[in-house]
Design an enzyme around this catalytic site. Sequence first.
Site, short mmCIF file in Angstrom:
data_model
loop_
_atom_site.label_atom_id
_atom_site.label_comp_id
_atom_site.label_asym_id
_atom_site.label_seq_id
_atom_site.Cartn_x
_atom_site.Cartn_y
_atom_site.Cartn_z
N GLY A 279 -12.82 -2.47 1.66
CA GLY A 279 -13.92 -3.08 0.92
C GLY A 279 -15.08 -2.08 0.83
O GLY A 279 -15.38 -1.40 1.81
N ASP B 27 -12.22 -3.99 -3.24
CA ASP B 27 -13.16 -5.11 -3.39
C ASP B 27 -14.51 -4.65 -2.86
O ASP B 27 -14.62 -3.60 -2.24
CB ASP B 27 -12.66 -6.33 -2.61
CG ASP B 27 -12.39 -6.00 -1.14
OD1 ASP B 27 -11.24 -5.69 -0.80
OD2 ASP B 27 -13.36 -6.00 -0.34
N MET C 263 -9.66 -2.68 8.42
CA MET C 263 -9.28 -3.36 9.66
C MET C 263 -8.42 -2.52 10.61
O MET C 263 -7.92 -3.06 11.59
CB MET C 263 -8.57 -4.68 9.30
CG MET C 263 -9.44 -5.60 8.47
SD MET C 263 -8.63 -7.13 7.94
CE MET C 263 -8.46 -7.99 9.49
N GLU C 264 -8.25 -1.23 10.34
CA GLU C 264 -7.35 -0.43 11.19
C GLU C 264 -7.86 0.95 11.59
O GLU C 264 -7.57 1.44 12.69
CB GLU C 264 -5.99 -0.21 10.46
CG GLU C 264 -5.20 -1.46 10.16
CD GLU C 264 -5.61 -2.12 8.85
OE1 GLU C 264 -6.29 -1.45 8.04
OE2 GLU C 264 -5.29 -3.31 8.65
N GLU D 180 0.82 -1.21 0.00
CA GLU D 180 0.00 0.00 0.00
C GLU D 180 0.85 1.26 0.00
O GLU D 180 0.44 2.30 -0.52
CB GLU D 180 -0.91 0.02 1.25
CG GLU D 180 -2.02 -1.01 1.20
CD GLU D 180 -2.79 -1.09 2.52
OE1 GLU D 180 -4.01 -1.20 2.46
OE2 GLU D 180 -2.16 -1.07 3.59
N1 SAH Z 1 -4.50 -10.62 1.07
C1 SAH Z 1 -3.78 -9.93 2.09
C2 SAH Z 1 -4.65 -9.75 3.31
C3 SAH Z 1 -5.26 -8.45 3.32
S1 SAH Z 1 -6.25 -8.18 4.73
C4 SAH Z 1 -2.54 -10.68 2.45
O1 SAH Z 1 -2.39 -11.77 1.95
O2 SAH Z 1 -1.73 -10.15 3.19
C5 SAH Z 1 -7.02 -6.78 4.22
C6 SAH Z 1 -6.30 -5.47 4.38
O3 SAH Z 1 -6.91 -4.57 3.48
C7 SAH Z 1 -6.50 -4.87 5.75
O4 SAH Z 1 -5.39 -4.10 6.11
C8 SAH Z 1 -7.79 -4.04 5.60
O5 SAH Z 1 -7.68 -2.79 6.25
C9 SAH Z 1 -7.98 -3.85 4.10
N2 SAH Z 1 -9.21 -4.40 3.48
C10 SAH Z 1 -9.42 -4.40 2.16
N3 SAH Z 1 -10.61 -4.99 1.86
C11 SAH Z 1 -11.15 -5.38 3.04
C12 SAH Z 1 -12.35 -6.09 3.38
N4 SAH Z 1 -13.21 -6.50 2.45
N5 SAH Z 1 -12.61 -6.35 4.68
C13 SAH Z 1 -11.72 -5.95 5.64
N6 SAH Z 1 -10.56 -5.30 5.36
C14 SAH Z 1 -10.26 -5.01 4.09
#
Ligand code: SAH
Length: 253
Positions: free
Chosen positions: A79, A217, A193-194, A13
């Site tokens: 999201g 997404d 998530m933050e 990011e």
């Molecule tokens: N695919 C990633 C995991 C991402 S977790 C990996 O393999 O490391 C998601 C991260 O993007 C988090 O930091 C959150 O803040 C954000 N995010 C994006 N889409 C999200 C969703 N649908 N729900 C929750 N967090 C989301």
Amino acid sequence: MAVIGIMSALHEELSAVLADMPDEQRVVVAGRDFWISHWQGHAVVAALSRIGKVAAATTATVMLERFGVDALVFTGVAGGLGPGVRVGDVVVASGLMQHDMDASPLFPRHEVPLYGRALFQSDAILSMQLTEAAQQVLQAAGQHLGPDTLAQFRLISPQVHQGLIVSGDRFVSTTAESQTLRQALPGALAVEMEGAAVAQVCLDYGVPFAAVRTISDRADDAAHTDFNRFIREVASRYSRAILLQWLTQRPVD
Ligand code: SAH
């Protein structure tokens, strides 16, 4: 000189932002990377929190205590929840809530106990400036991403939204769960998530906070597709362009 904190969860990011900082110096605190730098004449500290509310709160605390930042901006992906909030759009938080906070019946659902509130407002001026910067960048999205990327991710006239962002320790990736969230928090535009954790720490310290999230997404059954590529090729470039636009227009103080 005012120090501006820039925070993301994941390296992808922040990669375009870090690539642009000329003289950065990396310091590790609490197992996290902090880059001290100057960008567009401003003193800047950039940091990666990793994922989730606790990691974000720890990082924000270090930003405030150790690096003395005077304003903190979170940038990354989220999201989309609200109607019309599409992949490739940008959401600037007017306020943030923890969708998974529930100390009922002792306190109303979503209220953070002993704070007397569920909603943590972001700084109105910072958020307005970032919304304007995002609008300017998205109007010229093709210039920042290139026509091939626009076509690949089917980004057609991306929009900037301002409103409620909700945070929780879950990657929301089913249609059923995002519907439940929409019902519980009808005004929510995006989920991540933050952000709400950082907003709470900033309230504790009385430091202005803002959050800018690119929609990666729709928090539904297709939420995992092309996630990392999207962050690299779209979200990270938006973050760089929006923050640059904002800093260029902001007087150095
Ligand atoms: N695919 C990633 C995991 C991402 S977790 C990996 O393999 O490391 C998601 C991260 O993007 C988090 O930091 C959150 O803040 C954000 N995010 C994006 N889409 C999200 C969703 N649908 N729900 C929750 N967090 C989301």
